[in-house]
Design a protein around this motif. Structure first.
Motif, PDB file in Angstrom:
ATOM      1  N   LEU A 153       0.835  -1.200   0.000  1.00 32.44           N
ATOM      2  CA  LEU A 153       0.000   0.000   0.000  1.00 32.44           C
ATOM      3  C   LEU A 153       0.873   1.253   0.000  1.00 32.44           C
ATOM      4  N   ASN A 154       1.963   1.192   0.723  1.00 31.46           N
ATOM      5  CA  ASN A 154       2.906   2.306   0.756  1.00 31.46           C
ATOM      6  C   ASN A 154       3.462   2.575  -0.637  1.00 31.46           C
ATOM      7  N   SER A 155       3.880   1.538  -1.334  1.00 30.67           N
ATOM      8  CA  SER A 155       4.420   1.693  -2.696  1.00 30.67           C
ATOM      9  C   SER A 155       3.353   2.150  -3.676  1.00 30.67           C
ATOM     10  N   ILE A 156       2.152   1.601  -3.551  1.00 25.97           N
ATOM     11  CA  ILE A 156       1.047   2.011  -4.417  1.00 25.97           C
ATOM     12  C   ILE A 156       0.760   3.503  -4.222  1.00 25.97           C
ATOM     13  N   SER A 157       0.774   3.950  -2.991  1.00 21.03           N
ATOM     14  CA  SER A 157       0.517   5.355  -2.701  1.00 21.03           C
ATOM     15  C   SER A 157       1.563   6.251  -3.355  1.00 21.03           C
ATOM     16  N   GLN A 158       2.812   5.842  -3.268  1.00 17.45           N
ATOM     17  CA  GLN A 158       3.890   6.634  -3.870  1.00 17.45           C
ATOM     18  C   GLN A 158       3.717   6.704  -5.387  1.00 17.45           C
ATOM     19  N   GLY A 159       3.465   5.575  -6.015  1.00 17.95           N
ATOM     20  CA  GLY A 159       3.280   5.547  -7.463  1.00 17.95           C
ATOM     21  C   GLY A 159       2.042   6.299  -7.899  1.00 17.95           C
ATOM     22  N   LEU A 160       0.933   6.106  -7.196  1.00 17.77           N
ATOM     23  CA  LEU A 160      -0.304   6.800  -7.525  1.00 17.77           C
ATOM     24  C   LEU A 160      -0.132   8.305  -7.383  1.00 17.77           C
ATOM     25  N   GLY A 161       0.602   8.713  -6.352  1.00 18.10           N
ATOM     26  CA  GLY A 161       0.846  10.140  -6.153  1.00 18.10           C
ATOM     27  C   GLY A 161       1.521  10.777  -7.355  1.00 18.10           C
ATOM     28  N   ALA A 162       2.498  10.086  -7.917  1.00 11.47           N
ATOM     29  CA  ALA A 162       3.179  10.593  -9.114  1.00 11.47           C
ATOM     30  C   ALA A 162       2.228  10.596 -10.308  1.00 11.47           C
ATOM     31  N   ASP A 163       1.375   9.571 -10.413  1.00 18.38           N
ATOM     32  CA  ASP A 163       0.435   9.475 -11.538  1.00 18.38           C
ATOM     33  C   ASP A 163      -0.594  10.602 -11.550  1.00 18.38           C
ATOM     34  N   VAL A 164      -1.091  10.987 -10.369  1.00 14.82           N
ATOM     35  CA  VAL A 164      -2.178  11.970 -10.323  1.00 14.82           C
ATOM     36  C   VAL A 164      -1.710  13.382  -9.976  1.00 14.82           C
ATOM     37  N   LYS A 165      -0.430  13.549  -9.791  1.00 13.21           N
ATOM     38  CA  LYS A 165       0.093  14.888  -9.477  1.00 13.21           C
ATOM     39  C   LYS A 165      -0.293  15.922 -10.536  1.00 13.21           C
ATOM     40  N   PRO A 166      -0.252  15.597 -11.847  1.00 11.87           N
ATOM     41  CA  PRO A 166      -0.664  16.587 -12.851  1.00 11.87           C
ATOM     42  C   PRO A 166      -2.117  17.055 -12.700  1.00 11.87           C
ATOM     43  N   PHE A 167      -2.932  16.293 -11.974  1.00 13.36           N
ATOM     44  CA  PHE A 167      -4.335  16.645 -11.753  1.00 13.36           C
ATOM     45  C   PHE A 167      -4.535  17.383 -10.425  1.00 13.36           C
ATOM     46  N   ASN A 168      -3.425  17.768  -9.784  1.00  9.67           N
ATOM     47  CA  ASN A 168      -3.463  18.450  -8.490  1.00  9.67           C
ATOM     48  C   ASN A 168      -4.134  17.589  -7.408  1.00  9.67           C
ATOM     49  N   ILE A 169      -3.929  16.275  -7.507  1.00  2.19           N
ATOM     50  CA  ILE A 169      -4.432  15.340  -6.499  1.00  2.19           C
ATOM     51  C   ILE A 169      -3.241  14.893  -5.678  1.00  2.19           C
ATOM     52  N   LYS A 170      -3.379  15.037  -4.378  1.00  3.72           N
ATOM     53  CA  LYS A 170      -2.305  14.660  -3.464  1.00  3.72           C
ATOM     54  C   LYS A 170      -2.603  13.288  -2.878  1.00  3.72           C
ATOM     55  N   VAL A 171      -1.579  12.443  -2.814  1.00  2.00           N
ATOM     56  CA  VAL A 171      -1.728  11.093  -2.265  1.00  2.00           C
ATOM     57  C   VAL A 171      -0.663  10.893  -1.198  1.00  2.00           C
ATOM     58  N   THR A 172      -1.075  10.379  -0.082  1.00  2.00           N
ATOM     59  CA  THR A 172      -0.122  10.033   0.965  1.00  2.00           C
ATOM     60  C   THR A 172      -0.566   8.752   1.649  1.00  2.00           C
TER      61      THR A 172
END
Length: 161
Positions: free
Chosen positions: A34-53
């Motif tokens: 889940l930690n790794s998924i969060s990190q990867g997802l955060g990079a994926d959605v960053k252009p949409f101004n979505i923050k993931v932690t």
């Protein structure tokens, strides 16, 4: 969230995903993933101004602890050598007496009223009693020691030209 170009995703991880314990492998690996998924997802959605932690939580009293030491945790296909029921009961019961428990209401307040208003979030957000941070510090030191001891010998694997 993507259409609004704004949002926050808080995944609930655990210090157990950083420091695994005996008989904890499935839980630890799920929280680590889940930690790794969060990190990867955060990079994926960053252009949409979505923050993931990933909220890397320390000890919070929940039904999880009560469940693993109760009879409800028994399963029909046990492996006698592991004696998981007694193992968990013996392992958790003493910790329950000495660990400082996190307050889930304070956790919710911290996430909703503070972090959900931040422009930037780390992909790991460590939250919990002081024991949480001591465990993370130990893990970081252990990893640094491993890297230091292996760097010279194990980095000599490059292809020769």
């Amino acid at each position: 969230m993507r259409s609004k170009k704004f949002g926050y995703i808080f995944n609930v991880g655990s210090i157990g995903g950083i420091n695994a314990h005996p008989r904890y492998g499935a839980y630890a690996s799920a929280k680590s993933a889940l930690n790794s998924i969060s990190q990867g997802l955060g990079a994926d959605v960053k252009p949409f101004n979505i923050k993931v932690t990933c909220l890397v939580l320390g000890h919070f009293m929940t039904n999880f602890q009560n469940h693993v030491i109760s009879e409800k945790a028994l399963v029909s296909n046990t492996i006698a050598e592991y004696d998981t029921q007694n193992f968990w009961s013996k392992m958790i019961t003493p910790f329950m007496k000495i660990l400082t428990q996190g307050d889930v209401r304070k956790l919710a307040d911290l996430v909703v009223n503070h972090y959900a208003n931040q422009q930037e979030l780390p992909y790991n957000l460590f939250i919990g009693p002081k024991e949480t941070f001591i465990g993370v510090d130990r893990k970081i030191k252990d990893l640094q020691d491993q890297v230091t001891s292996q760097r010279e010998f194990n980095s000599n694997v490059v292809l020769e030209k």
